[in-house]
Design an enzyme around this catalytic site. Structure first.
Site, short mmCIF file in Angstrom:
data_model
loop_
_atom_site.label_atom_id
_atom_site.label_comp_id
_atom_site.label_asym_id
_atom_site.label_seq_id
_atom_site.Cartn_x
_atom_site.Cartn_y
_atom_site.Cartn_z
N GLU A 55 43.87 51.46 41.16
CA GLU A 55 44.02 50.02 41.32
C GLU A 55 45.33 49.67 42.02
O GLU A 55 45.34 48.80 42.91
CB GLU A 55 43.95 49.30 39.96
CG GLU A 55 42.64 49.43 39.26
CD GLU A 55 42.54 50.64 38.33
OE1 GLU A 55 41.68 50.61 37.43
OE2 GLU A 55 43.32 51.61 38.50
N CYS A 83 43.77 50.05 33.08
CA CYS A 83 44.78 50.26 32.04
C CYS A 83 45.71 49.03 32.01
O CYS A 83 45.68 48.20 32.92
CB CYS A 83 45.56 51.54 32.31
SG CYS A 83 46.75 51.40 33.66
N CYS A 86 47.73 48.55 35.32
CA CYS A 86 46.91 48.06 36.43
C CYS A 86 46.47 46.63 36.21
O CYS A 86 46.43 45.82 37.13
CB CYS A 86 45.71 48.98 36.65
SG CYS A 86 46.20 50.62 37.22
#
Length: 154
Positions: A55, A83, A86
């Site tokens: 990302e 996560c 990101c």
């Protein structure tokens, strides 16, 4: 606007390229309108950069391509639920909508479970307007974990 499955197909292809290069099984694509402006895989192992998630790499490519720091018109497809790092980057870039395939539980079962906070909960706590839509091509995205086998970085 690009179809979410078309965008996810690009993210899956990026992930496969990364896995072929010994990287971990994550891919991401960013589109504005009908145009993909960022499409990358995770390069943490290749670059020894803990922040080089798919990302983050795709956001970097998109913002550099468009010469802007704001991506309010962008939609994103990530092969796995982002996560916290990101998710924060997606929020900071102003992305309005993220589609993802596999979720944090799938990642945990595949050995990627260091932070198991669901994105919806983090967004709620942060008061972020970012919307998440899970389960897009989920089986295809889960299969990426099976295609990957842990090995030392190249």
């Amino acid at each position: 606007m690009i179809d979410p499955e078309e965008l996810m197909t690009a993210a899956i292809a990026a992930c496969r390229r990364g896995v072929d290069r010994g990287q971990t099984p994550f891919g991401c694509a960013v589109a504005v309108g009908d145009r993909i402006v960022g499409c990358c895989h995770n390069t943490v192992r290749a670059t020894y950069d803990v922040a080089a998630h798919a990302e983050i790499n795709a956001l970097r490519e998109a913002t550099q391509s468009l010469r802007t720091l704001r991506l309010e018109q962008a939609i994103v497809a990530a092969t796995c639920e982002p996560c916290p790092m990101c998710l924060a980057a997606l929020h900071r870039a102003g992305v309005a909508l993220v589609y993802y395939g596999a979720d944090v539980d799938d990642a945990r079962r595949a050995g990627f479970g260091d932070m198991q906070a669901p994105s919806a909960e983090l967004l709620r706590l942060a008061g972020s307007p970012l919307r998440m839509v899970g389960g897009v091509m989920a089986e295809e995205c889960r299969s990426l974990f099976a295609a990957w086998s842990p090995r030392p970085p190249a």
